[in-house]
Motif scaffolding. Sequence first.
Motif, PDB file in Angstrom:
ATOM      1  N   VAL A  39       1.489  -4.684   7.697  1.00  0.00           N
ATOM      2  CA  VAL A  39       2.853  -4.216   7.890  1.00  0.00           C
ATOM      3  C   VAL A  39       3.532  -4.046   6.539  1.00  0.00           C
ATOM      4  CG1 VAL A  39       5.096  -4.878   8.819  1.00  0.00           C
ATOM      5  CG2 VAL A  39       3.042  -5.309  10.152  1.00  0.00           C
ATOM      6  N   SER A  40       4.259  -2.962   6.401  1.00  0.00           N
ATOM      7  CA  SER A  40       4.963  -2.709   5.150  1.00  0.00           C
ATOM      8  C   SER A  40       6.472  -2.668   5.423  1.00  0.00           C
ATOM      9  CB  SER A  40       4.476  -1.367   4.588  1.00  0.00           C
ATOM     10  OG  SER A  40       5.342  -0.912   3.591  1.00  0.00           O
ATOM     11  N   ARG A  41       7.235  -3.282   4.543  1.00  0.00           N
ATOM     12  CA  ARG A  41       8.703  -3.243   4.706  1.00  0.00           C
ATOM     13  C   ARG A  41       9.204  -1.807   4.638  1.00  0.00           C
ATOM     14  NH1 ARG A  41       9.751  -8.720   3.254  1.00  0.00           N
ATOM     15  NH2 ARG A  41       8.540  -9.573   4.953  1.00  0.00           N
ATOM     16  N   GLU A  84       0.579  15.704   6.776  1.00  0.00           N
ATOM     17  CA  GLU A  84       1.762  16.242   7.451  1.00  0.00           C
ATOM     18  C   GLU A  84       3.026  15.488   7.045  1.00  0.00           C
ATOM     19  OE1 GLU A  84       1.198  16.673  11.769  1.00  0.00           O
ATOM     20  OE2 GLU A  84      -0.932  16.870  11.334  1.00  0.00           O
ATOM     21  N   GLY A  85       2.839  14.409   6.266  1.00  0.00           N
ATOM     22  CA  GLY A  85       3.990  13.644   5.778  1.00  0.00           C
ATOM     23  C   GLY A  85       4.514  12.610   6.743  1.00  0.00           C
ATOM     24  N   THR A  86       3.707  12.252   7.766  1.00  0.00           N
ATOM     25  CA  THR A  86       4.144  11.232   8.728  1.00  0.00           C
ATOM     26  C   THR A  86       4.322   9.887   8.023  1.00  0.00           C
ATOM     27  OG1 THR A  86       2.592  12.335  10.210  1.00  0.00           O
ATOM     28  CG2 THR A  86       3.687  10.357  11.060  1.00  0.00           C
ATOM     29  N   LYS A  87       5.472   9.246   8.274  1.00  0.00           N
ATOM     30  CA  LYS A  87       5.751   7.954   7.644  1.00  0.00           C
ATOM     31  C   LYS A  87       5.321   6.828   8.576  1.00  0.00           C
ATOM     32  CE  LYS A  87       8.374   9.272   4.024  1.00  0.00           C
ATOM     33  NZ  LYS A  87       8.021   8.970   2.646  1.00  0.00           N
ATOM     34  N   VAL A  88       4.665   5.819   8.030  1.00  0.00           N
ATOM     35  CA  VAL A  88       4.272   4.677   8.851  1.00  0.00           C
ATOM     36  C   VAL A  88       4.610   3.370   8.141  1.00  0.00           C
ATOM     37  CG1 VAL A  88       2.301   5.998   9.760  1.00  0.00           C
ATOM     38  CG2 VAL A  88       1.926   4.316   7.977  1.00  0.00           C
ATOM     39  N   ASN A  89       4.768   2.307   8.918  1.00  0.00           N
ATOM     40  CA  ASN A  89       4.861   0.980   8.322  1.00  0.00           C
ATOM     41  C   ASN A  89       4.173  -0.122   9.133  1.00  0.00           C
ATOM     42  OD1 ASN A  89       6.857   1.136  10.230  1.00  0.00           O
ATOM     43  ND2 ASN A  89       8.439   0.171   8.987  1.00  0.00           N
ATOM     44  N   ILE A  90       3.573   0.235  10.269  1.00  0.00           N
ATOM     45  CA  ILE A  90       2.790  -0.754  11.030  1.00  0.00           C
ATOM     46  C   ILE A  90       1.413  -0.142  11.289  1.00  0.00           C
ATOM     47  CG2 ILE A  90       2.599  -2.067  13.183  1.00  0.00           C
ATOM     48  CD1 ILE A  90       5.673  -1.915  13.406  1.00  0.00           C
ATOM     49  N   VAL A  91       0.375  -0.769  10.730  1.00  0.00           N
ATOM     50  CA  VAL A  91      -0.963  -0.175  10.821  1.00  0.00           C
ATOM     51  C   VAL A  91      -1.951  -1.153  11.461  1.00  0.00           C
ATOM     52  CG1 VAL A  91      -2.860   0.850   9.502  1.00  0.00           C
ATOM     53  CG2 VAL A  91      -0.500   1.149   8.718  1.00  0.00           C
ATOM     54  N   PHE A  92      -2.708  -0.646  12.433  1.00  0.00           N
ATOM     55  CA  PHE A  92      -3.768  -1.440  13.057  1.00  0.00           C
ATOM     56  C   PHE A  92      -5.107  -0.806  12.718  1.00  0.00           C
ATOM     57  CE2 PHE A  92      -0.037  -1.823  15.803  1.00  0.00           C
ATOM     58  CZ  PHE A  92       0.089  -3.199  15.901  1.00  0.00           C
ATOM     59  N   LEU A  93      -5.965  -1.527  12.012  1.00  0.00           N
ATOM     60  CA  LEU A  93      -7.336  -1.044  11.814  1.00  0.00           C
ATOM     61  C   LEU A  93      -8.197  -1.684  12.897  1.00  0.00           C
ATOM     62  CD1 LEU A  93      -9.519   0.469  10.091  1.00  0.00           C
ATOM     63  CD2 LEU A  93      -9.849  -1.689   8.875  1.00  0.00           C
ATOM     64  N   ALA A 131       0.848  -1.188   0.000  1.00  0.00           N
ATOM     65  CA  ALA A 131       0.000   0.000   0.000  1.00  0.00           C
ATOM     66  C   ALA A 131       0.880   1.233   0.000  1.00  0.00           C
ATOM     67  CB  ALA A 131      -0.884   0.003   1.237  1.00  0.00           C
ATOM     68  N   GLY A 132       0.368   2.292  -0.581  1.00  0.00           N
ATOM     69  CA  GLY A 132       1.170   3.503  -0.628  1.00  0.00           C
ATOM     70  C   GLY A 132       0.513   4.663   0.082  1.00  0.00           C
ATOM     71  N   SER A 133      -0.658   4.414   0.691  1.00  0.00           N
ATOM     72  CA  SER A 133      -1.381   5.507   1.321  1.00  0.00           C
ATOM     73  C   SER A 133      -2.293   4.960   2.416  1.00  0.00           C
ATOM     74  CB  SER A 133      -2.255   6.217   0.277  1.00  0.00           C
ATOM     75  OG  SER A 133      -3.268   5.334  -0.155  1.00  0.00           O
ATOM     76  N   ALA A 134      -2.812   5.887   3.214  1.00  0.00           N
ATOM     77  CA  ALA A 134      -3.759   5.503   4.258  1.00  0.00           C
ATOM     78  C   ALA A 134      -4.983   4.851   3.623  1.00  0.00           C
ATOM     79  CB  ALA A 134      -4.172   6.744   5.049  1.00  0.00           C
ATOM     80  N   GLU A 135      -5.431   5.430   2.516  1.00  0.00           N
ATOM     81  CA  GLU A 135      -6.636   4.921   1.861  1.00  0.00           C
ATOM     82  C   GLU A 135      -6.472   3.461   1.429  1.00  0.00           C
ATOM     83  OE1 GLU A 135      -7.561   8.007  -0.741  1.00  0.00           O
ATOM     84  OE2 GLU A 135      -9.693   7.520  -0.838  1.00  0.00           O
ATOM     85  N   ASP A 136      -5.348   3.173   0.730  1.00  0.00           N
ATOM     86  CA  ASP A 136      -5.090   1.791   0.278  1.00  0.00           C
ATOM     87  C   ASP A 136      -5.064   0.842   1.459  1.00  0.00           C
ATOM     88  OD1 ASP A 136      -4.672   2.927  -2.139  1.00  0.00           O
ATOM     89  OD2 ASP A 136      -2.489   2.595  -2.203  1.00  0.00           O
ATOM     90  N   THR A 137      -4.348   1.260   2.512  1.00  0.00           N
ATOM     91  CA  THR A 137      -4.156   0.378   3.662  1.00  0.00           C
ATOM     92  C   THR A 137      -5.488   0.065   4.329  1.00  0.00           C
ATOM     93  OG1 THR A 137      -2.085   1.537   4.008  1.00  0.00           O
ATOM     94  CG2 THR A 137      -2.810   0.104   5.776  1.00  0.00           C
ATOM     95  N   ILE A 138      -6.290   1.118   4.550  1.00  0.00           N
ATOM     96  CA  ILE A 138      -7.587   0.935   5.214  1.00  0.00           C
ATOM     97  C   ILE A 138      -8.479   0.034   4.369  1.00  0.00           C
ATOM     98  CG2 ILE A 138      -9.697   2.175   5.869  1.00  0.00           C
ATOM     99  CD1 ILE A 138      -7.775   4.478   6.828  1.00  0.00           C
ATOM    100  N   ALA A 156       0.290   3.495  13.026  1.00  0.00           N
ATOM    101  CA  ALA A 156      -0.961   4.233  12.808  1.00  0.00           C
ATOM    102  C   ALA A 156      -2.112   3.364  13.288  1.00  0.00           C
ATOM    103  CB  ALA A 156      -1.129   4.587  11.330  1.00  0.00           C
ATOM    104  N   PHE A 157      -3.137   4.023  13.828  1.00  0.00           N
ATOM    105  CA  PHE A 157      -4.289   3.318  14.399  1.00  0.00           C
ATOM    106  C   PHE A 157      -5.604   3.792  13.783  1.00  0.00           C
ATOM    107  CE2 PHE A 157      -1.082   3.642  17.780  1.00  0.00           C
ATOM    108  CZ  PHE A 157      -0.956   2.324  18.162  1.00  0.00           C
ATOM    109  N   PRO A 158      -5.810   3.621  12.492  1.00  0.00           N
ATOM    110  CA  PRO A 158      -7.117   4.015  11.951  1.00  0.00           C
ATOM    111  C   PRO A 158      -8.202   3.181  12.628  1.00  0.00           C
ATOM    112  CG  PRO A 158      -5.943   2.602  10.393  1.00  0.00           C
ATOM    113  CD  PRO A 158      -4.975   2.936  11.490  1.00  0.00           C
TER     114      PRO A 158
END
Length: 277
Positions: free
Chosen positions: A205-207, A215-224, A141-148, A187-189
């Motif tokens: 999780v993204s490598r 704001e340009g915050t970088k993430v690689n571990i996301v919990f929905l 995924a490359g964005s919050a939208e894709d990940t969610i 990130a915790f959407p």
Amino acid sequence: MKSVVNQLCQLQDLILVRDEHRAAGGGEHLARLNESIATLTDQLPDAVRPFFSRLYGRDHVVMSPVHNGCCAVCGMRLPVSQIQAVRQSKVIQYCPGCSRILFEELDAPQWVGAAPTRGEPRKSGLSRFSAETLMIPDLLAGSAEDTIELLASKMETGGFVSHADKLITAALERESLLSTAMDNGLAFPHVRGIEGGSLTLACGVSREPFTWDSEGTKVNIVFLITIPTAVSAFYMRLIAGLTEAFLKEQNRTALIEAETPAALWKALLKATRYTIK
Ligand SMILES: [Zn+2]
């Protein structure tokens, strides 16, 4: 009165956003959020503000949706006449069990997971609300939208929550209030007000870290996470537990290096063994 109920729901959302921000150790937006909460509280009609403040002094979950004829927070069955009054929204209705302000929530996504069968050993920790089928290692995924979108679809196909499309919309609306990206690439959407059942958590999780918000915050571990109203308070503890577990770099690395859903699930359980009971 409908607009007052809307005003109250908006205020409730902000209070919970502020509490989450605090639970996750964030601080930079705290002053701004507190200011908005104070402004919205001032804007409540004089007849409503004292009741709101009294309820708020007792618990930060002040508003309760009506689900299946019951107060979603305390579970009390409501008289039919009161359910109608909530729907008409002419006079503010208080739950006879917990005194919270009742509102009608139309079209909420539903928890559809299986209830534990009798004789099954009691689950503990994260396995109470997540499973290997909700893990996505190597998230492309490359964005919050894709990940969610990816995580919400997992929840739907895994048979945990209905209507992935509604989840996606609600989670993105929440992101627009305040980004859920935190320190350490987390990130915790999430989506509140899920009807019935229990909390559900999916993890991706993204490598490579990717940009989450404006704001340009970088993430690689996301919990929905999807949250029924009744467990709002527990959700804060869950966020605090996850944040604490992943302060440790070794725990983050174990997640990022996991190659299969089974390995990711195992690493997640291990990392949260002591911080999520
Ligand atoms: Zn109640």
